[in-house]
Scaffold this motif. Structure first.
Motif, mmCIF file in Angstrom:
data_model
loop_
_atom_site.group_PDB
_atom_site.id
_atom_site.type_symbol
_atom_site.label_atom_id
_atom_site.label_comp_id
_atom_site.label_asym_id
_atom_site.label_seq_id
_atom_site.Cartn_x
_atom_site.Cartn_y
_atom_site.Cartn_z
ATOM 1 N N HIS A 60 -2.079 -1.119 6.603
ATOM 2 C CA HIS A 60 -3.507 -0.780 6.532
ATOM 3 C C HIS A 60 -3.779 -0.006 5.251
ATOM 4 N N HIS A 62 -6.459 -0.121 1.576
ATOM 5 C CA HIS A 62 -7.611 -0.710 0.882
ATOM 6 C C HIS A 62 -7.359 -0.570 -0.615
ATOM 7 N N LYS A 153 -9.946 -7.934 10.350
ATOM 8 C CA LYS A 153 -10.555 -6.693 10.823
ATOM 9 C C LYS A 153 -12.052 -6.882 10.972
ATOM 10 N N HIS A 241 -6.491 3.007 13.095
ATOM 11 C CA HIS A 241 -6.799 4.415 12.768
ATOM 12 C C HIS A 241 -7.368 5.220 13.949
ATOM 13 N N ASP A 319 -3.963 3.966 6.023
ATOM 14 C CA ASP A 319 -5.396 3.766 5.788
ATOM 15 C C ASP A 319 -5.777 4.285 4.399
HETATM 16 ZN ZN ZN Z 1 -9.006 1.397 6.537
#
Ligand code: ZN
Ligand code: DUC
Ligand code: ZN
Length: 470
Positions: A60, A62, A153, A241, A319
């Motif tokens: 996970h 970005h 997602k 998360h 995350d």
């Molecule tokens: Zn995320």
């Protein structure tokens, strides 16, 4: 020709199930032997006193993701994967985010163009679906699943991303049919919008109020709703998360009733609290900690630890969602000074995830080394269809390895990190246990904090169907 290109000698090999002293023999980027006294190698690495573990998989993150008008993410693929390598990771899973009105296939092509030739570790994309039209769900999505994008997602909040309940159900139905995994961002859109309006109306605009407009009730409600949708469709669900005891209780409730609800948590929910968003006397520095869901309380942290120890959570991810703090394109963009509403959500963590889990988990006796491997690598590989090529130390697996010094003491600090952010939320955080070398498919990519070799060794890895985490 020597039998092995490389032998890693004298280390303690730790997997999700075992630990034993063994040499690791590697040929053509693949592990070909495990055993005592492997010799006949073109090269050896002395791992005496070190733990040899599957390289971390961060499922996970970005990277270079569109984040709104005038906002720019702090990492490109080169800096994010350099940071990942230095932090003991060999594969990361970013998102190809579909913007409404655009083709999912084109989205994927665009993200590949950003990644190709720029990565130090392997990558494998998830999809983000923001436009659940019949054409996307009927044609593009099934075709992409067949091409190895087997997880996507969906969001229950954010103006640009939120799907209504009907759309969530439709996406889940596609996942069921195509044997893909739905990852859910579970925070309720309307509850948050209501609370934001109330707060702003009362002049409560500092970063701290990001936390109070997204209380655990908002997460708990959305988690329960998402679980109910998945139960209705009869499909597994991954809740990403997870930040609060209240949300975790919903997940455990479902798991105890035999529903296939998986859960992920992250370092911020073990080590930060909502009070961090207060900054210095409720000032703007609290923006450094604005992420969603927000960090909670020490009581929640203890509950989340319990969930890690007893297997409610099977993956631990960063995350990583990096923005610069001192930047008009980041945390301190002009509108962010008027309200928390405009502070980009997300914190950097790709390089610090594993040292934090190792130190707080293994070194403090909360987790076994094998649990650490499962939570940091093997379960990610299984959950997202990469196992046993990834996430394993066994003949036939890719030689994706991290060598750890379990006793090395370090203090996390921005100057040592490789990410593109200009700060770390863990500045000054002391850890015991440190990744000293990372190898991707038999090549050293990071050595004692230095990035070794040129970018481009990392490749995109297509995936199969999600597998059960035993
Ligand atoms: Zn995320
Ligand atoms: N959700 C994420 O998964 N990452 C950062 C921000 C967010 O809301
Ligand atoms: Zn999310």
């Amino acid at each position: 020709m020597p039998t092995f290109d490389l032998v890693i000698k004298g280390g303690e090999v730790i997997t999700a199930s075992d630990r034993s002293h063994a040499d690791v023999g590697i040929k053509d980027g693949v592990i070909t032997a495990l055993g005592a006294d492997l010799n006949d190698a073109a090269r050896t690495i002395d791992a005496t006193g070190l733990w040899v573990m599957p390289g971390g998989i961060d499922s996970h993150v970005h990277i270079a993701q569109y984040s709104g008008e005038g906002i720019v993410m702090a990492d490109d693929f080169e800096s994010a994967t350099a940071a990942a390598a230095s932090g003991g990771n060999t594969l990361v899973m970013p998102f190809a985010l579909q913007r409404r009105g655009t083709s999912l296939r084109q989205t994927v092509t665009d993200y590949h163009a950003l990644a190709t030739g720029n990565c130090h570790v392997d990558v494998s994309f998830h999809l983000i679906i923001s436009d659940a039209t019949p054409a996307i769900l009927g044609q593009e999505l099934p075709a992409l699943v067949k091409d190895g994008y087997t997880s996507f997602k969906v969001f229950m909040t954010y103006d640009d991303l939120v799907l209504d309940d009907r759309s969530l159900l439709e996406v889940m139905a596609v996942a069921k049919r195509e044997k893909a995994l739905v990852m859910i961002h579970a925070e309720g859109y309307d509850n948050i919008r209501y609370l934001i309006d109330q707060h702003e109306g009362a002049g409560k605009t500092q970063p701290y109020y990001h936390a109070t407009t997204r209380p655990d009730i908002v997460e708990r409600e959305a988690v329960h709703r998402a679980i109910s949708h998945a139960q209705l469709i009869g499909v597994p669900l991954m809740v990403v998360h997870v930040s609060s005891a209240a949300a975790m209780e919903q997940i455990e409730w479902a798991q105890q009733r035999g529903m296939k609800v998986l859960a992920e948590t992250c370092p911020q929910y073990l080590t930060l609290t909502a009070d961090d968003l207060k900054g210095l006397n409720m000032d703007i520095t609290g923006a450094k900690y604005v992420c969603s869901p927000p960090p909670r309380t020490t009581t929640d942290q203890a509950a989340i630890w319990g969930g890690l120890e007893r297997g409610v959570f099977t993956t631990f991810s960063s995350d990583h969602c990096p923005f610069r703090y001192e930047s008009s394109e980041g945390k301190l963009n002009p509108k962010a000074r008027t309200s928390f509403r405009w502070v980009p959500n997300g914190i950097p963590g790709i390089e610090t995830r594993l040292p934090i889990l190792f130190s707080e988990g293994v070194s403090k006796g909360r987790l076994t080394p094998q649990q650490f491997v499962a939570l940091s690598s093997t379960n990610h590989a299984k959950t997202y269809g990469l196992y046993p090529k990834k996430g394993a130390i066994a003949p036939g697996a890719d030689a994706d390895l991290a060598l750890w010094d379990p006793t090395r003491q370090e203090t996390i600090t921005q100057s040592k990190l490789h990410h593109g952010s200009d700060y770390t939320p863990w500045e000054g955080f002391d850890v015991t246990g440190w990744p000293v070398m990372t190898l991707v498919r038999g090549e050293v990519v990071a050595n004692d904090g230095k990035i070794v070799g040129a970018k481009g060794h990392g490749s995109h890895i297509g995936r199969g169907a999600p597998q059960a985490v035993a």
